[in-house]
Design an enzyme around this catalytic site. Structure first.
Site, short mmCIF file in Angstrom:
data_model
loop_
_atom_site.label_atom_id
_atom_site.label_comp_id
_atom_site.label_asym_id
_atom_site.label_seq_id
_atom_site.Cartn_x
_atom_site.Cartn_y
_atom_site.Cartn_z
N CYS A 65 0.80 -1.21 0.00
CA CYS A 65 0.00 0.00 0.00
C CYS A 65 0.85 1.28 0.00
CB CYS A 65 -0.95 0.00 1.19
SG CYS A 65 -2.17 -1.32 1.08
N GLU B 102 0.52 4.84 13.59
CA GLU B 102 0.86 6.05 12.86
C GLU B 102 0.88 7.25 13.79
OE1 GLU B 102 -0.16 8.39 8.69
OE2 GLU B 102 -1.58 6.88 9.43
N HIS C 42 -9.85 2.72 0.66
CA HIS C 42 -8.42 2.44 0.55
C HIS C 42 -8.12 1.89 -0.84
CE1 HIS C 42 -4.40 1.57 1.36
NE2 HIS C 42 -4.48 0.81 2.44
N PHE D 269 1.78 -3.61 3.81
CA PHE D 269 2.15 -4.95 4.27
C PHE D 269 3.65 -5.17 4.10
CE2 PHE D 269 -2.24 -7.08 3.36
CZ PHE D 269 -2.73 -6.52 4.51
#
Length: 407
Positions: free
Chosen positions: A162, A313, A336, A395
Site C-alpha cells: 500500500c 501512525e 483504501h 504490508f
C-alpha cells in the site's frame, strides 16, 4: 527554489469521488463517504466498496482500449492523460526518449486472474486468453501508459504494497535527479475491487464489517473504527526539474522536496506498534527536504481506519513532531485504493498547498483517546500550508513518505 529541485507540473486523478482532479478535490472537501454496497461482491462476508462513478470506458477511451485493457490500466490511462494535459504537454512536445513512466501497483489485476483461473478450473484451458499474462503483470500498467503517451524513457513498475505509489514518486524523483529522464509521469493505479481480494481481506479481519451502513464504515482515527473499505482509482503526477519547467514556462503546482522509505522488519501484515519504522521514514524525508519537523504545516496521514495502523501512525507522528500539525485521512471519503492510495493522497496534498484548505476526515465522530492528534473533521480547515508530508504504509512493514512544499 533551485534549478535542480523536482517540481510537480501536472495532476491527474480518477477516484471514487469522481473523474478528474476537480471532481476528486470537491469530493474530499465535502467529507462525505463514497462507500456503497457493491454488486460485484454480493454474497461475500463484506460486500461494500468505494468505486469510481460514471466510468464508461467506451466513451472515455474508445472501444479498442475498452476491450483490450483491464480496469486498472483504464483508470491509469485516464489519470495519466489528465496529468499530461494539466502540465501543458498533451501535444507531445517533448523528447519522448527522455520521458519516464513510474507506476506503483499493489497486486495489479486480480480481475484478469479470476476470469482465467475460472476457465482453467472448469476444464476449459482452450478459452484462456493469449493476452492474459500481458494484461495482468504489474509492469503492464506502466507499459500501457508509455504506449498511450508514446513515452520511450524508462518504464517501471514499483510494488511496495500500500506504499507503492508513494515509492513510485520517490523512484521517479531519483530518476530525474540522476539525469535518467527530463520528465516523469509517476504515481499509481489499483482496481482490486474484486472477489478474491475482498474475500482475502475479510478473512484477515482488515475490512470494516459495517455493511448495513456503508457510508459510515470507513472511520479513520475513530474509537469505533473496525477496518478499511476497499477502494480503487489512479493518481498520476508529472514531475520535472525546476529549470526545465521554467524553461518551457510551465505552471508549477508544488515542489517534491523530500522522500524517505524504511521497513519495519516486524511482521508480514501488522505494523510495528510503536511506529518506529514509520518515524524513520518521516525523519529521512524531512532530512532529504532540508526541513525540520517545525517547518511542516500539515500531515496527510495513511489513516486506514484499522485497529492496528491508526495508533501506530499516531505514535510515529508524535515521535517526530514536537507538536503534530493538523492531520487528515482521505480514506474516510475514498476508501483504501491500496497501491494507488499514496499518489492520490499526494496529489490532494498538492491541492492543499495550493488552496490552503485541509480536507476533513470523514466519519470521525468520537476520536480514539489513544490517538492524540489534531485531526481535521466535519469541515475543511483553512490553513496557510507551505510544507506538508504525505504518509503511506503497507504490508511487509513498507513505509514511504513524501514532503511537498509550495514552490
Amino acid at each position: 527554489m533551485t534549478p535542480d529541485d523536482i517540481v510537480v507540473t501536472g495532476l491527474g486523478l480518477v477516484t471514487p469521488a469522481g473523474l478528474g482532479t476537480d471532481a476528486t478535490w470537491r469530493g474530499v472537501l465535502a467529507g462525505v463517504s463514497t462507500a456503497a454496497t457493491d454488486p460485484l461482491l454480493a454474497g461475500l462476508p463484506v460486500d461494500i466498496s468505494c468505486r469510481v462513478p460514471d466510468f464508461d470506458a467506451v466513451a472515455l477511451l474508445g472501444r479498442r482500449l475498452e476491450v483490450r485493457l483491464d480496469r486498472v490500466s483504464k483508470l491509469a490511462l485516464l489519470a495519466a492523460r489528465e496529468a499530461v494535459a494539466d502540465a501543458g504537454l498533451a501535444d507531445g512536445s517533448w523528447d519522448a526518449e527522455r520521458v519516464a513512466v513510474v507506476v506503483g501497483v499493489g497486486t495489479a489485476s486480480f480481475e484478469r486472474y479470476e476470469t482465467e483461473f475460472a476457465r482453467l478450473a472448469a476444464g476449459r484451458p482452450h478459452l484462456i486468453s493469449p493476452l492474459a499474462i500481458v494484461r495482468s503483470v504489474p509492469s503492464m500498467v506502466a507499459a500501457e501508459i508509455s504506449l498511450d503517451l508514446r513515452a520511450r524513457g524508462p518504464s517501471l513498475a514499483v510494488s511496495t504494497a500500500c506504499a507503492s505509489s508513494t515509492t513510485a514518486l520517490g523512484v521517479a524523483r531519483d530518476l530525474l535527479r540522476g539525469g535518467a529522464c527530463d520528465i516523469a509521469v509517476a504515481g499509481g493505479a489499483e482496481a482490486n475491487r474484486t472477489r478474491v481480494p475482498a474475500a482475502c481481506f475479510a478473512q484477515m479481519r482488515a475490512l470494516s464489517r459495517h455493511c448495513h451502513d456503508p457510508a459510515a464504515a470507513s472511520r479513520p482515527f475513530d474509537r469505533d473504527r473496525d477496518g478499511f473499505v476497499l477502494g480503487e482509482g489512479a493518481g498520476l503526477l508529472v514531475l520535472e526539474r525546476a529549470a526545465d519547467a521554467r524553461a518551457r514556462r510551465a505552471p508549477v503546482r508544488a515542489r517534491l522536496a523530500g522522500y524517505g522509505a524504511s521497513c519495519d522488519a516486524h511482521h508480514v501484515a501488522v505494523p510495528e506498534p510503536e511506529g518506529h519504522g514509520a518515524a524513520g521514514a518521516l525523519r529521512t524525508a524531512l532530512r532529504d527536504a532540508g526541513l525540520s519537523p517545525q517547518d511542516i504545516d500539515h500531515v496527510n496521514a495513511h489513516g486506514t481506519a484499522t485497529r492496528e495502523n491508526d495508533p501506530a501512525e499516531a505514535r510515529a507522528l508524535r515521535a517526530v513532531f514536537p507538536r503534530v500539525p493538523p492531520t487528515t485521512s482521505l480514506k474516510g471519503v475514498l476508501g483504501h485504493a491500496l497501491g494507488a492510495a499514496g499518489a492520490i493522497e499526494a496529489a490532494c496534498t498538492v491541492l492543499t498547498l495550493q488552496h490552503g484548505l485541509i480536507p476533513p476526515t470523514a466519519n470521525l465522530d468520537c476520536q480514539d483517546p489513544e490517538i492524540d492528534l489534531d485531526v481535521v473533521r466535519k469541515a475543511p480547515r483553512r490553513e496557510p500550508v507551505t510544507a506538508a508530508v504525505s504518509n503511506s504504509f503497507g504490508f511487509g512493514g513498507q513505509n514511504a513518505v513524501v514532503v511537498l512544499t509550495r514552490p
